[in-house]
Design a protein around this motif. Structure first.
Motif, mmCIF file in Angstrom:
data_model
loop_
_atom_site.group_PDB
_atom_site.id
_atom_site.type_symbol
_atom_site.label_atom_id
_atom_site.label_comp_id
_atom_site.label_asym_id
_atom_site.label_seq_id
_atom_site.Cartn_x
_atom_site.Cartn_y
_atom_site.Cartn_z
ATOM 1 N N GLY A 159 0.813 -1.214 0.000
ATOM 2 C CA GLY A 159 0.000 0.000 0.000
ATOM 3 C C GLY A 159 0.845 1.262 0.000
ATOM 4 N N TYR A 163 -2.695 5.781 2.998
ATOM 5 C CA TYR A 163 -3.853 5.014 2.543
ATOM 6 C C TYR A 163 -3.905 3.668 3.267
ATOM 7 N N SER A 164 -5.096 3.057 3.266
ATOM 8 C CA SER A 164 -5.205 1.707 3.802
ATOM 9 C C SER A 164 -5.199 0.728 2.631
ATOM 10 N N TYR A 165 -4.806 -0.486 2.933
ATOM 11 C CA TYR A 165 -4.818 -1.552 1.928
ATOM 12 C C TYR A 165 -6.100 -2.348 2.130
ATOM 13 N N GLN A 187 -8.655 -5.192 5.641
ATOM 14 C CA GLN A 187 -8.330 -3.773 5.508
ATOM 15 C C GLN A 187 -7.282 -3.479 6.571
ATOM 16 N N GLN A 189 -3.953 -0.762 7.855
ATOM 17 C CA GLN A 189 -3.154 0.443 7.686
ATOM 18 C C GLN A 189 -2.095 0.447 8.777
ATOM 19 N N VAL A 193 -1.773 6.392 10.666
ATOM 20 C CA VAL A 193 -3.187 6.334 11.039
ATOM 21 C C VAL A 193 -3.514 7.626 11.778
ATOM 22 N N PHE A 198 -9.355 4.431 9.325
ATOM 23 C CA PHE A 198 -8.647 4.055 8.118
ATOM 24 C C PHE A 198 -8.600 5.243 7.163
ATOM 25 N N GLY A 199 -7.469 5.384 6.444
ATOM 26 C CA GLY A 199 -7.412 6.345 5.361
ATOM 27 C C GLY A 199 -8.150 5.771 4.163
ATOM 28 N N ALA A 201 -9.081 3.816 0.933
ATOM 29 C CA ALA A 201 -8.628 2.454 0.671
ATOM 30 C C ALA A 201 -8.071 2.296 -0.735
#
Ligand SMILES: *[C@@H]1O[C@H](CO)[C@@H](O)[C@H](O)[C@H]1NC(C)=O
Ligand SMILES: *[C@@H]1O[C@H](CO)[C@@H](O)[C@H](O)[C@H]1NC(C)=O
Ligand SMILES: *[C@@H]1O[C@H](CO)[C@@H](O)[C@H](O)[C@H]1NC(C)=O
Ligand SMILES: *[C@@H]1O[C@H](CO)[C@@H](O)[C@H](O)[C@H]1NC(C)=O
Ligand SMILES: *[C@@H]1O[C@H](CO)[C@@H](O)[C@H](O)[C@H]1NC(C)=O
Ligand SMILES: *[C@@H]1O[C@H](CO)[C@@H](O)[C@H](O)[C@H]1NC(C)=O
Ligand SMILES: *[C@@H]1O[C@H](CO)[C@@H](O)[C@H](O)[C@H]1NC(C)=O
Ligand SMILES: *[C@@H]1O[C@H](CO)[C@@H](O)[C@H](O)[C@H]1NC(C)=O
Ligand SMILES: *[C@@H]1O[C@H](CO)[C@@H](O)[C@H](O)[C@H]1NC(C)=O
Ligand SMILES: *[C@@H]1O[C@H](CO)[C@@H](O)[C@H](O)[C@H]1NC(C)=O
Ligand SMILES: *[C@@H]1O[C@H](CO)[C@@H](O)[C@H](O)[C@H]1NC(C)=O
Length: 246
Positions: A159, A163-165, A187, A189, A193, A198-199, A201
């Motif tokens: 990622g 951002y989050s994966y 999900q 991150q 953070v 979460f940021g 995705a």
């Protein structure tokens, strides 16, 4: 002649729905019986696993279902078996730590005697992170001896910083010849953070591939509609023009 064709069309009109009904019935019959899946096919529940910094702020967020696929020597059978094990969120504690360029998530279950560690690293130049290290130590009731594996050269869950994966599809993380991890609706991150959230995705390739088919079908349909519409408009214009000349 006309009588015969009308009889034929009547015959068709009756048989077609019957054939359709037979097909539908067959379809439903194969779907209907409540298949009680074997225990092993049950999906793991998603757990919310967080890591909190020394100063009390959440620095790593993970929301996922985890299933361990392990090959080990069974104590009762005295032979090598392959078994899958679902991590139960209500019996799993999360801990770990976060640094500027690496973060660690430790999941442990006392009841099932499992310690599972995920190590993430961040490349501060490219601002990309990934899961690089997985360590598993497990001593399930039927294990003849403790199973212990580690792999520090992995490259999963890639990622971008901030951002989050995310991956809706099931994914398999190969750790060693004897251990792999199936992830469900991940999900994560591990860096940057903010505000316990979460940021935005970034979706995994698998999900994007899934999206591609509906997009292609949708585009094709839209194209078809456009062509028909154009043909209709052109046809109308022509016949209109033709009418005027007469
Ligand atoms: C908490 O620690 C993180 C890094 O360890 C730091 O970035 C953050 O500013 C700290 N927050 C507070 C309120 O001290
Ligand atoms: C577990 O791993 C074995 C060997 O790699 C594989 O054959 C099997 O399909 C896996 N099972 C699941 C449920 O992932
Ligand atoms: C994998 O498991 C088998 C059987 O338990 C064992 O003999 C073998 O040493 C294991 N391989 C590794 C790399 O741990
Ligand atoms: C388990 O199997 C090994 C050989 O595969 C054998 O040497 C050992 O005695 C067996 N142990 C038991 C308790 O049956
Ligand atoms: C955790 O949940 C499962 C069902 O999802 C239940 O069987 C088990 O008893 C629960 N364990 C604890 C410690 O609450
Ligand atoms: C970080 O990313 C840069 C640019 O992609 C690359 O050149 C560098 O080798 C990477 N560093 C590490 C430690 O992987
Ligand atoms: C998991 O870690 C704890 C604390 O480090 C340790 O006491 C326990 O024996 C470990 N369990 C396994 C199965 O390795
Ligand atoms: C992977 O993590 C384990 C402990 O979690 C550590 O002992 C090992 O050195 C790490 N390996 C790499 C390559 O970072
Ligand atoms: C994981 O291992 C299986 C077989 O052991 C292989 O088919 C699969 O492609 C591997 N997946 C990845 C992502 O390397
Ligand atoms: C670690 O994982 C990588 C990628 O799946 C694999 O190529 C490598 O063989 C693994 N190393 C060990 C010691 O299992
Ligand atoms: C993890 O963080 C989320 C979001 O901040 C929160 O809703 C959840 O309750 C936390 N879970 C645990 C086990 O602390």
């Amino acid at each position: 002649m006309t009588r015969i064709t009308s009889v034929q069309s009547w015959y068709l009109g009756v048989t077609l729905p019957l054939i359709l009904a037979a097909f539908l019935h067959q379809g439903f019959a194969t779907v209907a019986p409540p298949t009680s899946p074997p225990h092993k096919d049950v999906r793991p529940d998603r757990g919310q696993y967080n890591v909190t910094n020394a100063n009390g702020t959440v620095c790593l967020l993970a929301y996922m279902g985890l299933q361990l696929n392990m090959s080990f020597t069974s104590a009762s059978l005295n032979k090598t078996v392959i078994d899958v094990f679902n991590l139960k969120p209500n019996e799993t504690k999360s801990s770990g730590g976060c640094e500027s360029d690496h973060a660690m998530l430790i999941l442990s279950s006392d009841i099932d005697k499992i310690n599972l560690t995920f190590g993430f690293i961040l490349n501060t130049t490219s601002k990309k992170y990934h899961l690089s290290n997985v360590t598993l130590s497990a001593l399930l009731t039927d294990m003849k001896e403790r199973l212990s594996v580690t792999n520090g050269s992995l490259n999963y869950l890639r990622g971008t910083l901030g951002y989050s994966y995310m991956c809706r599809d099931e994914q398999t993380l190969n750790v060693s010849v004897n251990v792999s991890i199936n992830t469900f609706q991940v999900q994560v991150q591990p860096f940057a953070v903010s505000g316990n959230q979460f940021g935005a995705a970034e979706e995994c390739q698998l999900d994007e591939d899934d999206m591609l088919i509906p997009i292609i079908v949708g585009a094709a349909l839209a194209g078809l509609v456009l062509v028909v519409l154009l043909a209709y408009l052109i046809g109308r214009k022509r016949s209109h023009a033709g009418y005027q000349t007469i």
